[in-house]
Design a protein around this motif. Structure first.
Motif, PDB file in Angstrom:
ATOM      1  N   SER A  49       0.815  -1.219   0.000  1.00 46.97           N
ATOM      2  CA  SER A  49       0.000   0.000   0.000  1.00 46.97           C
ATOM      3  C   SER A  49       0.847   1.267   0.000  1.00 46.97           C
ATOM      4  N   GLU A  95     -10.846   6.872   0.286  1.00 51.02           N
ATOM      5  CA  GLU A  95      -9.390   6.947   0.451  1.00 51.02           C
ATOM      6  C   GLU A  95      -9.018   7.801   1.663  1.00 51.02           C
ATOM      7  N   ASN A  99      -7.707   6.017   5.522  1.00 48.61           N
ATOM      8  CA  ASN A  99      -6.403   6.365   6.069  1.00 48.61           C
ATOM      9  C   ASN A  99      -6.484   7.162   7.360  1.00 48.61           C
ATOM     10  N   ASP A 119      -2.131   3.986   3.590  1.00 44.61           N
ATOM     11  CA  ASP A 119      -1.600   4.117   2.235  1.00 44.61           C
ATOM     12  C   ASP A 119      -0.705   5.346   2.124  1.00 44.61           C
ATOM     13  N   ASN A 123      -0.033   5.782  -3.511  1.00 43.37           N
ATOM     14  CA  ASN A 123      -0.855   4.579  -3.578  1.00 43.37           C
ATOM     15  C   ASN A 123      -2.339   4.951  -3.665  1.00 43.37           C
ATOM     16  N   SER A 124      -2.763   5.939  -2.896  1.00 48.00           N
ATOM     17  CA  SER A 124      -4.159   6.396  -2.971  1.00 48.00           C
ATOM     18  C   SER A 124      -4.474   6.951  -4.355  1.00 48.00           C
ATOM     19  N   ASP A 127      -4.967   4.064  -6.536  1.00 50.79           N
ATOM     20  CA  ASP A 127      -6.277   3.471  -6.264  1.00 50.79           C
ATOM     21  C   ASP A 127      -7.384   4.239  -6.983  1.00 50.79           C
TER      22      ASP A 127
END
Length: 191
Positions: A49, A95, A99, A119, A123-124, A127
């Motif tokens: 992640s 997202e 987190n 994350d 990474n977000s 996504d």
């Protein structure tokens, strides 16, 4: 600006806003290892992640298929582009929430993700892009093929990492000891 570009500007704005909010929350921009990989496949490592894509990218692709179906049903009069904006709002909201300490701690308490610390911002971002890819695939593909793809992604992730979107939701909402024990069997210490 031409109005047909407004949805795309809105999507870019949402991605930027999510990154800014996460940065303000103290999320790291990239992996603390100091580099960004296109793919990171070891779910049991500290790099999980943290890079652009990983096994959980499949879940975000599935989000896109699901959000397309849901928004097509709820907002049939909206253009695909504006439905994509709504989908990005949902994904971006998740997202941010995913987190927060509340959800990170929940993952660590009830899932096999004992070393999950949230994350990275990159990474977000990955996504969010994955969700858009799934959304636009769903907009183009026949419904049956979309369903087959989502089931296939779920099966692949379940087989490869003992986790997927469905298991993730179950374990967050109603944790099952049997599922957690099965997932832990895939951990490096038990291989």
């Amino acid at each position: 600006m031409n109005r047909r570009w407004w949805p795309w500007a809105a999507i870019a704005g949402i991605l930027a806003a999510v990154a800014a909010i996460q940065y303000a929350m103290g999320r790291v921009p990239i992996c603390t290892c100091g580099y960004v990989r296109l793919w990171h496949g070891d779910v049991w490592s500290s790099g999980n992640s943290q890079h652009l894509t990983d096994w959980y990218t499949l879940s975000h692709l599935a989000h896109g298929f699901i959000f397309y179906a849901l928004l097509r049903w709820l907002r049939p009069g909206w253009s695909v582009a504006w439905r994509a904006v709504a989908a990005m709002l949902i994904e971006g909201g998740w997202e941010v929430v995913e987190n927060t300490p509340l959800i990170i701690d929940r993952y660590r308490e009830v899932t096999a993700s004992l070393d999950y610390y949230g994350d990275s911002i990159v990474n977000s971002f990955g996504d969010g892009v994955a969700m858009l890819v799934g959304f636009f695939l769903a907009a183009r593909l026949p419904v049956v093929l979309s369903v087959v793809i989502v089931i296939g992604m779920e099966a692949l992730a379940g087989w490869m990492i003992r986790d997927n979107l469905a298991l993730n939701v179950v374990m967050l909402v109603w944790p099952l000891d049997a599922v957690r024990e099965w997932q832990m069997q895939g951990a490096p210490s038990t291989r």
